[in-house]
Design an enzyme around this catalytic site. Structure first.
Site: not given
Lengths: 351, 351, 351, 351
Positions: C155-158, C160
């Site tokens: 995922g994008c949050y992860t 990062c």
């Protein structure tokens, strides 16, 4: 307290509904007695618009469940989708025959049933009622509005363009065959029902035109411009979407057959002298949409184009206020005998 | 009419100045008697903020040119840059010794001259005056403000975080050594003086932190948190800029040594019960900045973190209203004996 | 020409689909052989994303109608909604057993079926397949990805947060029990399916948190942080939405049990020396999200907090590129034996 | 490597400078040998534009300090402010007489010195050099550009409007006396030098016109339209600012004396058939600015107005790419004998 009028808002879960509630909550002469929203019936208004959480407001209810006699409302604002409103209002007036209504939809704006059918693709469903409706462009039709039971509140684009052009057409100051209205709107004009083209990522960081050649507000423009000019007028009109929330900004290109740009300015300045909600800037100055944000003001300016004989007019307003709910309250004030500016004194919020 | 207080705004060409004028124009108990702006002296306010064109306002004048005795103002708001204000107010009080003042700069917020010197890099220039200044966090220091001549209006970040944390620290409900305040601000907080990093194209479509580890609002936080806890408190505090105009949004991470998240909520709900400008959402619900926009409200919410023993608090307000000019008017109301909510009843404008 | 790999994109009408097409169109070693979009089947890609009008692309088709053997694709990107993907990929591998797959959904990211069931509310539908899936955080699992048939793109949050924290947890440089990740995302992270809360007017001019306490990306964070630390780790993690299109920006608060902030910086600088897509700023400098926009870069910075023993780390990337489609192409490059940076050399676009 | 051309960018700290660097970094046939920025001389490019931190670029230097013979550049892009450029280029050509130059300022766009003096308020300072300059509207003047030493890159507004109107005026397909160009620009067109009216809070959430009646791009429009029509043409032209970073969007109202709207479309479709950077949409479809963002494309569409005899044309491009630096690179490619599309193949980035 007991002297306050009791007001309803049909369709309170949309943006014009929220704007009505914002204005009515601080109106000195009214109480909000009814808020409807069919899909959200039973919910508190604060669930739909959390900014109202600190206020005591009626729970949202379904339109069908309203007990009209018990409520004894003085006036309702109808902020329902176009098309469904004719039936709703016809029905409402059967149950509450003395009710005054300000309708924010397009359903009663077009006086000619044939024109309505042509633009909206179906016959008008309440032709008799249409005859009684008064077009609610306040500064132009103030006297008729005072005595009306049903006011058809104009569209946002049309209010913006008509306030600028009706005095000029009435005064034969411009060529009716060479009007170009390049109009730009903030996103709240598109309403709150979700569609892909209204998502943040589809709208921000870009600009586009839509409805070119067949936007329904053209029907209103044609009607009012032709009335003002005393002959058929078809203006070029192109709506665009701006990545901002509030504001209509119309850049209007006109040719004065004889009149110089300064004369056009003089016509508008005279037409709106003393009007509380229309401000005409000094000649040569043009307004910005942000300076009317949240207020019921229309700002307009006139300047000369460098091509001789042509002038550029800019007219701007907040589409939710003067372009919808603010003008609706202004009309209510006239219909109920309140001071015209009551509840509409908010100063524009910039920045 | 004759009973209205006469008010001045020093530094009317900035955003907090404009917000003061927006609020004061509709305040029932005051008249605006003076607007100053040194670089724009001699110009009408409408040239600096065109939204005020329809209103009758004093022409902007230079601070040095003000005839204080002739004006006989009851109170001035000082919205001048940090650092210059100490001298301005010292001088002003020599000329008009009974004048009441609400200062929106940081100059009189720090009670300890040594702390001031450490954070601001120079000694305080009006130490005696500082002793008389009352810190204007209204809900916390209401009684002192009523009797004050000089109120130091708190910063926007600090108002937002302090309203949430002071009751919890006073109540020993959270661990003072484990506070993280991740704060986000709209761009108006940076003021109107042009700098490259404030241009639209530098700010839109992105996000960043700034002043990490040494933002001057930390001095206020340290002072107020330590006072509330009865011991030294140093919170982690990181300010960020959001591509929006108005709003402070603080995500606050706390650990309750014994208290459960529900207990923290109860402390805040009790602390602010009956307060007109602080609304505590039901437990588990968190507010959005847009729902307080343009209003003097602070919305706050508390929820449990999934890590046991931790809670997340969100506090949000409009940095120009409750975070600056709105709270300044709230303080003025107390200082002049008006109802605390006078002129501050604007409903938040969303969308 | 004949040596190019043939690639398919399942779910080409969403934002990650468009981003894949943007990247693949300029990739030197691939051709796009298939684009699917069930609801838009039969339409040209240019109708869904007009920026592709000048390019020659396959017509969108329904997934069910694909003739897998005839197409003979080398690899497909699966950009379908979470939950439906397990079945789609199981079925696909029956028809094309040698197909390589990069899945951009969350369906194969969680190695432990029990954890999956707990976070997603239903049992995993392809447990055997899950065992073969490799978690596609490229810089951390590069070697495994090279040999994988099925890569679960993070995922994008992860991405990062994990790129910043995994080296620190592996190196025992921070306290695993005191991690706070305050994360902010642009709107494209929410996808293209219309919902009220994603409308421009609901998102612009404001800021809010969402999914507090139970965002599904937490499952990934728990898995990877615990693996890196060799013990259970539960970080505080709060996602927020920023009125911008692209970007993840994580402000991470950590405590180093022994390590100074400078040591944390040294760990990250060493971990990513030579990495083409991770850039560690000099100590004390923090990045902005806009400076990685449109590129496959992650920028990260470390600074000291003023509270002793604490540090602040900022990590930022473009959620559609390194946070989704860019990292997917990076993984494809490894799986197909291309240079890792092929097709990913776009320089960030600012402003 | 040794075969690559060596390129300089004068004025690299502005937005067009950054866009040149973005494009040139990935251009297969050039190396960047010089970056100047007087006020930032001595700093790394990454301090001015952090997105370039991962790249190896020359340190910024002052223009006066450049050792031209030692650098032996093949071509320089001149992205300096209007007015100062004449002197800079005159001087530069004395030191490096064979240097090729693409000038992005307005200084060499106006062939007639009298027209220049009238629009810019001072006599042209390099009249002899002006005679050699070729106007760099690539699709229109391709052959001349190939042999030019000095190319005057057109303005962003003018490229957008001229590409749409020159073929129609050449073909006598429209009435030259009834052209209205309502143009809208993103904020990067205003440059990076800070002024109050460019601050985020002055620009976002609103819309306005500027330079009405006397924008300097009119001089270019008059020159090129009159050349194309074979007679004097003065179009109405109103520029506006949109709260977005990139994009020019021109809504153009024309009347075809005999030609139907479909005929106008046919003229444009024919004129640009085979052009890599101009895409004419099918008749009746209009483009959006966001779909060309970051690319060198111009998208244009033609539709009928409902008023008979009138048509509406929309032309849109990215003001930093095709409107400035992209077209500059396109011209460089012609001047140095590279394929015209080299380094310009970026696909538009939406969302």
């Amino acid at each position: 307290m007991s002297a306050k009028a009791k007001i309803g808002v049909l369709g309170a879960s949309g943006y014009t509904g929220a704007e009505l509630v914002r204005l009515l909550l601080r109106h000195p002469h009214v109480d909000i007695g009814l808020l409807t929203a069919d899909r959200r019936a039973g919910k508190p208004m604060a669930e739909v618009f959390p900014q109202f959480a600190p206020f005591d407001l009626p729970t949202l209810q379904a339109l069908d469940a309203v007990d009209w006699p018990a409520l004894a409302l003085d006036l309702v604002f109808c902020a329902l989708p176009h098309g469904t409103t004719q039936e709703v209002i016809s029905d409402l007036l059967k149950r509450a025959p003395a009710m005054k209504i300000v309708d924010l939809s397009a359903d009663f704006r077009i006086a000619d049933p044939a024109a309505y059918a042509r633009w909206y693709g179906h016959p008008h469903g309440a032709v008799e009622l249409q005859k009684k409706a008064v077009y609610g462009l306040t500064e132009i039709y103030r006297d008729k509005i005072k005595g009306a039971q049903l006011v058809a509140n104009p569209g946002c684009y049309t209010t913006c363009a008509e306030l600028a052009l009706i005095p000029l057409l009435r005064g034969k100051a411009i060529d009716p065959d060479a009007i170009v209205i390049d109009a730009k709107s903030g996103m709240t004009g598109a309403g709150r029902a979700p569609r892909e083209e209204m998502l943040f990522s589809e709208v921000s960081e870009g600009f586009h035109a839509y409805g070119v050649g067949n936007h329904r507000h053209m029907a209103e423009l044609d009607q009012e411009f032709s009335l003002a000019a005393g002959r058929d007028v078809i203006a070029s009109f192109t709506p665009h979407l701006v990545p901002m929330n509030r504001g209509i900004f119309s850049t209007i290109y006109v040719r004065g057959p004889k009149a110089a740009p300064e004369d056009l300015h003089a016509v508008l300045a005279k037409a709106y002298a003393g009007e509380p909600f229309v401000y005409v800037l000094p000649f040569g100055k043009l307004p910005q949409s942000r300076h009317v944000r949240g207020s019921n003001m229309t700002f307009m300016g006139v300047t000369a184009d460098r091509a001789s004989g042509r002038a550029i007019i800019v007219s701007t307003l907040d589409n939710l206020t003067k372009g919808a709910s603010g003008q609706a309250v202004q009309n209510m004030n006239l219909m109920l005998g309140f001071p015209e500016t009551a509840g509409l004194e908010q100063v524009a919020m910039f920045p």
